[in-house]
Design a protein around this motif. Sequence first.
Motif, mmCIF file in Angstrom:
data_model
loop_
_atom_site.group_PDB
_atom_site.id
_atom_site.type_symbol
_atom_site.label_atom_id
_atom_site.label_comp_id
_atom_site.label_asym_id
_atom_site.label_seq_id
_atom_site.Cartn_x
_atom_site.Cartn_y
_atom_site.Cartn_z
ATOM 1 N N THR A 58 0.870 -1.293 0.078
ATOM 2 C CA THR A 58 -0.061 0.106 0.124
ATOM 3 C C THR A 58 0.901 1.333 -0.053
ATOM 4 O O THR A 58 0.550 2.327 -0.780
ATOM 5 C CB THR A 58 -1.073 0.048 1.305
ATOM 6 O OG1 THR A 58 -1.904 -1.365 1.231
ATOM 7 C CG2 THR A 58 -1.942 1.059 1.282
ATOM 8 N N GLU A 71 0.859 4.044 -2.877
ATOM 9 C CA GLU A 71 0.742 5.595 -2.344
ATOM 10 C C GLU A 71 1.821 6.353 -2.892
ATOM 11 O O GLU A 71 1.708 7.661 -3.587
ATOM 12 C CB GLU A 71 0.624 5.905 -0.990
ATOM 13 C CG GLU A 71 -0.523 5.079 -0.426
ATOM 14 C CD GLU A 71 -2.003 5.762 -1.040
ATOM 15 O OE1 GLU A 71 -2.174 6.756 -1.597
ATOM 16 O OE2 GLU A 71 -3.004 4.984 -1.211
ATOM 17 N N LYS A 103 1.701 9.740 -5.807
ATOM 18 C CA LYS A 103 2.314 11.145 -5.546
ATOM 19 C C LYS A 103 3.149 11.349 -6.650
ATOM 20 O O LYS A 103 3.360 12.520 -6.932
ATOM 21 C CB LYS A 103 2.877 10.871 -4.063
ATOM 22 C CG LYS A 103 2.141 11.036 -2.889
ATOM 23 C CD LYS A 103 2.817 11.028 -1.641
ATOM 24 C CE LYS A 103 2.017 10.794 -0.294
ATOM 25 N NZ LYS A 103 2.599 10.843 0.661
ATOM 26 N N TYR A 156 -3.745 -0.401 -8.059
ATOM 27 C CA TYR A 156 -5.222 -0.112 -7.428
ATOM 28 C C TYR A 156 -6.242 -1.298 -7.704
ATOM 29 O O TYR A 156 -6.698 -1.831 -6.530
ATOM 30 C CB TYR A 156 -5.718 1.213 -7.712
ATOM 31 C CG TYR A 156 -5.302 2.592 -7.181
ATOM 32 C CD1 TYR A 156 -4.852 2.609 -5.714
ATOM 33 C CD2 TYR A 156 -4.993 3.687 -7.970
ATOM 34 C CE1 TYR A 156 -4.331 3.685 -5.283
ATOM 35 C CE2 TYR A 156 -4.461 4.761 -7.363
ATOM 36 C CZ TYR A 156 -4.139 4.640 -6.170
ATOM 37 O OH TYR A 156 -3.763 6.191 -5.271
ATOM 38 N N GLN A 170 -8.861 2.710 4.957
ATOM 39 C CA GLN A 170 -7.731 2.033 4.262
ATOM 40 C C GLN A 170 -7.379 0.677 4.551
ATOM 41 O O GLN A 170 -7.877 0.005 5.914
ATOM 42 C CB GLN A 170 -6.488 2.991 4.744
ATOM 43 C CG GLN A 170 -6.841 4.578 4.443
ATOM 44 C CD GLN A 170 -6.735 4.613 2.896
ATOM 45 O OE1 GLN A 170 -5.824 4.131 2.247
ATOM 46 N NE2 GLN A 170 -7.602 5.343 2.348
#
Length: 416
Positions: free
Chosen positions: A139, A143, A147, A166, A385
Amino acid sequence: MTVFWILAAGLTVLALCLLLPALLRTRPDAVVRTDASQANLTILRAQLAQLDAEHAAGSLDADQHRSARAEIARRVLDEEAVAAPPRRAGAARTTALSVGLAVPLFALVGYGFLGNRDALSARPAVAAPEAEVTPQQVTAMVESLAKRMQQRPDDPVGWTLLARAYGALQRFPEASQAYARAVDLSPKDAQLLADHADVLAMLQNRSVSGEPARLVAQALQIDPKNLKALALAGSAAFEQKDFALAITRWTLARQLAPADSEFAAGLDSSIAEARALAAGGVAVAPASAPSVPATATASTKSSAAVTGRVTLAPALAARVAPTDTVFIFARAADGPRMPLAILKRQVSDLPITFTLDDSQAMSPEMKLSKFASVVVGARISKSGQATPTAGDLTGQSKPLAAGGPAIELVIDSVQP
C-alpha cells in the motif's frame, strides 16, 4: 594459513575493483535514488511478473503481452536513468590512488588488532531469509507511485501501472480514475479500454452494461481480437439476453485463448450456459453472473473457497458507524501475510454472508487454491484504508482448510 592469506588478498583486490571505478566516475554530489524511485522500480518489476502470470493464464495474448512488457521495460529504464548518478567531469586519480593504498594497509593493520584466526574454522552463518513484502508495504509503495504521478501527469505508462496496482488492491474507484487518465493519454490502446471497462464493471456489481459496454465496443473497434474485450463483450450480450451474440463473442475469445488455461475453461462453461439458455434450457449458473474469466472479474470459481458469516459483537456496536469499512480477508496460515482473497463492505451490511475464493486474489501467484491451510479475518476501519491502525475492530478464525463448511466469524477485539 596460506589459504587464508590468499583469500584475504583476493578479497582485497575485489574490494579495490569495486571501489576504484566508482571513485573515478562518480561525483561527491552524485544523486542517489530516492525512496519514490525504489518504490516505483519495485512496482514495475511486480507488474512484469503479473503480466507474465496473466499471459500464462491466458488473459493476455502474445502480442498484448509483448507490447505491455516493452512499455514496462522502457519505464524501468527511464526510472534507472533518472536515479543514475552523473559521470564525473574531472579526474579523481589522487583519491583513487589513496584508497588503493589505504585499503590493503588498513586491512592488514585492522586484522592485526581485531582479527581472530580461530574464527576461520567456524561454521558459516546461515543467511537470513528475504523479508516478506507485507500488505502495508505494498500500500505504501502504491501511494508513493500515486504521489509521483501527480508530478508526472502526462506519463501514460505510469498511470497504467498505478491503475493496475489499485486494481490488485481492489481499490476500484481509484483504479477507474487512473485508467481514465491513462486512456486520455493513449486513446487508441484497446487493452487500456478493456481494463478500464473491467474495473467499471466491478464498481457496478460486475455488470458490463452502460459505460463498460461502450468502452468494450470502442476497444473492439481498435482491436477486434482483444481477448479481454471479447470476453467482456460476451458478458454484456449475456446480460441483455442476446445469447447468440454472447456465444459468438465468447467463441472467438475461446479460439484466441490458450487451450489448457483457466481462462479457456471459464469460456467453455459460459458458452455452454449461453447455448442452454438460447435453446430454452436451464442455465448451469445464475444468469446474472456468467462465468467469464476476465482478469479483474475472474468469476470462474475454484473449489478452494471459504464461506461464512461475519457479525459484530454487541459490546462493540457503539464504537462503529454505518459507513465504516469492513474488510473480510483470508491469508495463508503458514506463509506470507499478504491476503490471498479480500472483500470490502460497510458496517451497514452486517451481518455479512461472504465467499472468498480465487476470484478475489490480489496476485495470480497468491491464491487460496495454492495453500492447504488459511486464516480468515475481518476488520472494521474508520479510515477505509487497507492498512491496519490502532483502534480498528477485528476478528480472526483459527487455521482452517479451504472448501470446508461455512464458518461464523465474530468481530470482537480492538487493534492495539
